[in-house]
Scaffold this active site. Sequence first.
Site, PDB file in Angstrom:
ATOM      1  N   GLU A  29     -36.041   5.799 -22.395  1.00 18.62           N
ATOM      2  CA  GLU A  29     -36.467   7.206 -22.125  1.00 18.62           C
ATOM      3  C   GLU A  29     -37.485   7.692 -23.229  1.00 18.62           C
ATOM      4  OE1 GLU A  29     -32.158   6.827 -20.761  1.00 18.62           O
ATOM      5  OE2 GLU A  29     -33.584   6.089 -22.199  1.00 18.62           O
ATOM      6  N   TRP A  53     -30.888 -39.232 -20.834  1.00 17.42           N
ATOM      7  CA  TRP A  53     -31.331 -38.130 -20.346  1.00 17.42           C
ATOM      8  C   TRP A  53     -31.277 -38.060 -18.847  1.00 17.42           C
ATOM      9  CZ3 TRP A  53     -31.542 -33.653 -22.835  1.00 17.42           C
ATOM     10  CH2 TRP A  53     -31.698 -33.594 -24.371  1.00 17.42           C
ATOM     11  N   ARG A  66     -31.302 -20.535 -23.680  1.00 19.39           N
ATOM     12  CA  ARG A  66     -30.547 -20.273 -24.992  1.00 19.39           C
ATOM     13  C   ARG A  66     -31.117 -18.831 -25.667  1.00 19.39           C
ATOM     14  NH1 ARG A  66     -30.425 -26.487 -27.537  1.00 19.39           N
ATOM     15  NH2 ARG A  66     -28.948 -27.089 -25.983  1.00 19.39           N
ATOM     16  N   THR A  93     -18.029 -33.290 -26.408  1.00 19.74           N
ATOM     17  CA  THR A  93     -19.685 -33.302 -26.242  1.00 19.74           C
ATOM     18  C   THR A  93     -20.326 -33.491 -27.604  1.00 19.74           C
ATOM     19  OG1 THR A  93     -19.589 -32.207 -24.293  1.00 19.74           O
ATOM     20  CG2 THR A  93     -21.627 -32.011 -25.632  1.00 19.74           C
ATOM     21  N   ASP A 152     -22.673 -36.359 -28.839  1.00 23.37           N
ATOM     22  CA  ASP A 152     -24.052 -36.071 -28.567  1.00 23.37           C
ATOM     23  C   ASP A 152     -24.566 -35.591 -29.988  1.00 23.37           C
ATOM     24  OD1 ASP A 152     -23.761 -36.889 -26.178  1.00 23.37           O
ATOM     25  OD2 ASP A 152     -23.995 -34.891 -25.162  1.00 23.37           O
ATOM     26  N   PRO A 165     -17.301 -32.352 -18.413  1.00 25.23           N
ATOM     27  CA  PRO A 165     -16.566 -32.062 -17.184  1.00 25.23           C
ATOM     28  C   PRO A 165     -15.255 -31.323 -17.529  1.00 25.23           C
ATOM     29  CG  PRO A 165     -17.688 -34.243 -17.130  1.00 25.23           C
ATOM     30  CD  PRO A 165     -17.781 -33.771 -18.554  1.00 25.23           C
TER      31      PRO A 165
END
Length: 362
Positions: A54, A178, A192, A204, A208, A298
């Site tokens: 505003e 990949w 992200r 994970t 990884d 998963p």
Amino acid sequence: MTLLHEFYMQRCLDLARNGLGSVAPNPMVGAVIVHNDRIIGEGYHTGYGNPHAEAEAVNQVKDQSILPDSTLYVNLEPCNHHGKAPPCTNLILDKGIGRVVIGQNDPNSAASGGLDRLRNKGVEVITGVLEQESRWLNRRFNTFHEQKRPWLILKWAQTTDGFVDTLRDQTENQKPTWITDETGRRLVHKWRTEEQAILAGSQTILLDNPQLNVRAWAGKDPLRITIDRTGRLEMGDRRSPLWILDGAIPTVIYTGTDHKNQPNLEFIRISPEEPVWPQVLADLYNRNIQSVLIEGGPTLVETLIRENLWDEARVFIGPGWFGSGVKAPQFPFQPKQEGKVGNSRLMQFYREDMRTLRTLRR
């Protein structure tokens, strides 16, 4: 007149969207000032701590004397409290703006009440213009204040035959295969920058060793989060250190064991006697985290699906064919949007109770 109100409100939404990734924990807000069917000022909230939409719009008006005969359009109820900026209701009343049209009421009880104040001072107030579109734009903000938890986005990639990974152990010579190409990975890094936090499960991270930061897009790194109930991440059984423990980015690890905090690395003790996710979400709420991008495996994803703790899912279907490996999460829902991203197909899902909000104007 209704169509004209919607036309200017859509402009507010288009302006507000520019604040995605910059304004949280504030909402995305755009404002347009109209005089004699002509836009004389417009603006949006550009960043947390910066002037509100505003004020940006009012400052664009060259002839302030015509403001009493003008209409202010804004997609969210003008704030009515002193935060990092003064109340926008004060500005509206000080400038004598005669009519205000809004998209949705403010769900933040600390800032709401502006509409009643404006009406009591004689300002004409029109509400509910493109209300569903306004609520969808600020779905993170609305969920945070109405459900007292962050907006949760599931994200994963799977092959055409339904696998997310080959079978691997934690040895460092087994790198992930990949599924998407560089275009898909760049899009994920853009995502992200748009959310306040990113979460990956401890499995994970061990497999990884992801950095969970922004490297392929310009923007702010999200808060890194993981859940490590048994202290697996600090056992030191890897030859190379884990990125999530490097202290380069603010990081929170929820654990059932005792650890000493380090710079940019905070360990939060969770009770093994209580369900994990309510504890995690309550802590994130207290930290004012309004959205979390979940890049989990998963098991983690299926837990959230089973507990109905998800709001949005973004699933890449890559062209690869593993034949065997780690099966993708069971996800018996129909996508609301589909499109092509690089070599993959991207499907986007929204929870069933968000059906009225799923129509995206852009």
